[in-house]
Design a protein around this motif. Structure first.
Motif, mmCIF file in Angstrom:
data_model
loop_
_atom_site.group_PDB
_atom_site.id
_atom_site.type_symbol
_atom_site.label_atom_id
_atom_site.label_comp_id
_atom_site.label_asym_id
_atom_site.label_seq_id
_atom_site.Cartn_x
_atom_site.Cartn_y
_atom_site.Cartn_z
ATOM 1 N N TYR A 182 0.950 -0.677 0.066
ATOM 2 C CA TYR A 182 -0.225 0.427 -0.027
ATOM 3 C C TYR A 182 0.754 1.469 -0.046
ATOM 4 O O TYR A 182 0.154 2.076 -0.894
ATOM 5 C CB TYR A 182 -0.415 -0.096 1.423
ATOM 6 N N ALA A 183 2.152 0.761 0.303
ATOM 7 C CA ALA A 183 2.779 2.332 1.326
ATOM 8 C C ALA A 183 3.385 2.813 -0.502
ATOM 9 O O ALA A 183 3.525 3.540 -1.286
ATOM 10 C CB ALA A 183 4.581 2.298 1.786
ATOM 11 N N GLY A 184 3.340 1.530 -1.348
ATOM 12 C CA GLY A 184 4.389 1.609 -2.393
ATOM 13 C C GLY A 184 3.228 2.397 -3.907
ATOM 14 O O GLY A 184 3.077 3.680 -3.880
ATOM 15 N N ALA A 185 2.216 1.875 -3.470
ATOM 16 C CA ALA A 185 0.894 2.322 -4.361
ATOM 17 C C ALA A 185 0.113 4.053 -4.282
ATOM 18 O O ALA A 185 0.158 4.374 -4.934
ATOM 19 C CB ALA A 185 -0.155 1.118 -4.259
ATOM 20 N N SER A 186 0.557 3.761 -2.616
ATOM 21 C CA SER A 186 -0.099 5.290 -2.161
ATOM 22 C C SER A 186 1.272 6.187 -2.193
ATOM 23 O O SER A 186 0.939 7.839 -1.782
ATOM 24 C CB SER A 186 -0.672 5.119 -1.138
ATOM 25 N N GLY A 187 2.098 5.753 -2.017
ATOM 26 C CA GLY A 187 3.267 6.733 -1.791
ATOM 27 C C GLY A 187 3.425 7.796 -0.355
ATOM 28 O O GLY A 187 3.551 8.283 -0.031
ATOM 29 N N ASP A 188 3.073 6.770 0.162
ATOM 30 C CA ASP A 188 2.586 7.364 1.829
ATOM 31 C C ASP A 188 3.595 5.964 2.576
ATOM 32 O O ASP A 188 3.637 5.261 2.631
ATOM 33 C CB ASP A 188 1.118 6.693 2.353
ATOM 34 N N PHE A 189 5.231 6.539 2.646
ATOM 35 C CA PHE A 189 5.803 6.041 3.618
ATOM 36 C C PHE A 189 6.377 6.608 5.249
ATOM 37 O O PHE A 189 7.362 6.388 5.611
ATOM 38 C CB PHE A 189 7.054 6.373 2.957
ATOM 39 N N ASN A 190 5.346 7.054 5.379
ATOM 40 C CA ASN A 190 5.225 7.802 6.787
ATOM 41 C C ASN A 190 5.799 6.141 7.518
ATOM 42 O O ASN A 190 5.079 4.940 7.833
ATOM 43 C CB ASN A 190 4.011 8.202 7.817
ATOM 44 N N HIS B 106 -2.493 1.985 8.088
ATOM 45 C CA HIS B 106 -3.036 3.606 6.153
ATOM 46 C C HIS B 106 -3.909 3.340 7.231
ATOM 47 O O HIS B 106 -5.001 2.359 6.222
ATOM 48 C CB HIS B 106 -2.235 2.994 5.182
#
Length: 139
Positions: free
Chosen positions: A28-36, A56
């Motif tokens: 999901y981080a890779g798909a969304s760009g959310d690397f928090n 997320h």
């Protein structure tokens, strides 16, 4: 695929058990760009007061609506979907992940012929999404 004529206010959708693993968080981080780092770094998550790495919110939201799309038989039947994020879903570093249970109930037939379905998503018996609903158009 369910048809509008088969649906009544009060109908309960079949429950859905959803597993969220650390691997899901990476995808999901890779798909969304959310690397928090709260979504992948245990130490950081705990330092900011979380119980550990958490899913997320948008991933949880997206997975929970599956209870509606599987019932409707068509993801395109959902014409509106909204939630408030209630509490985080901690995701353990194991093969099982976190178990989120999703349910739904038809609560209203709207003037445009769509149905309002209230969605509940819970983790360890506690709601994680507040005010979740989908508006569904069925054939």
């Amino acid at each position: 695929m369910i048809r509008a004529a088969e649906v009544s206010v009060g109908d309960v959708l079949p429950p859905l058990a959803l597993r969220i693993t650390r691997a899901d968080l990476v995808r999901y981080a890779g798909a969304s760009g959310d690397f928090n780092p709260i979504h992948w770094n245990q130490r950081f998550a705990e330092q900011v007061g979380l119980p550990g790495v958490i899913a997320h919110g948008m991933l949880t939201m997206g997975m929970a609506v599956r209870v509606v799309t599987e019932w409707a038989g068509d993801p395109g039947a959902v014409v509106e979907y909204g939630v408030r994020f209630g509490r985080p879903v901690p995701v353990p570093d194991d093969d099982e992940g976190a178990l989120v249970e999703a349910t739904g109930k038809v609560t209203k037939v709207l003037d445009d012929g769509t149905f309002k379905v209230n969605v509940t998503a819970s983790f360890e018996g506690r709601s994680v999404l507040g005010g979740a609903f989908a508006r569904v158009r069925l054939p």
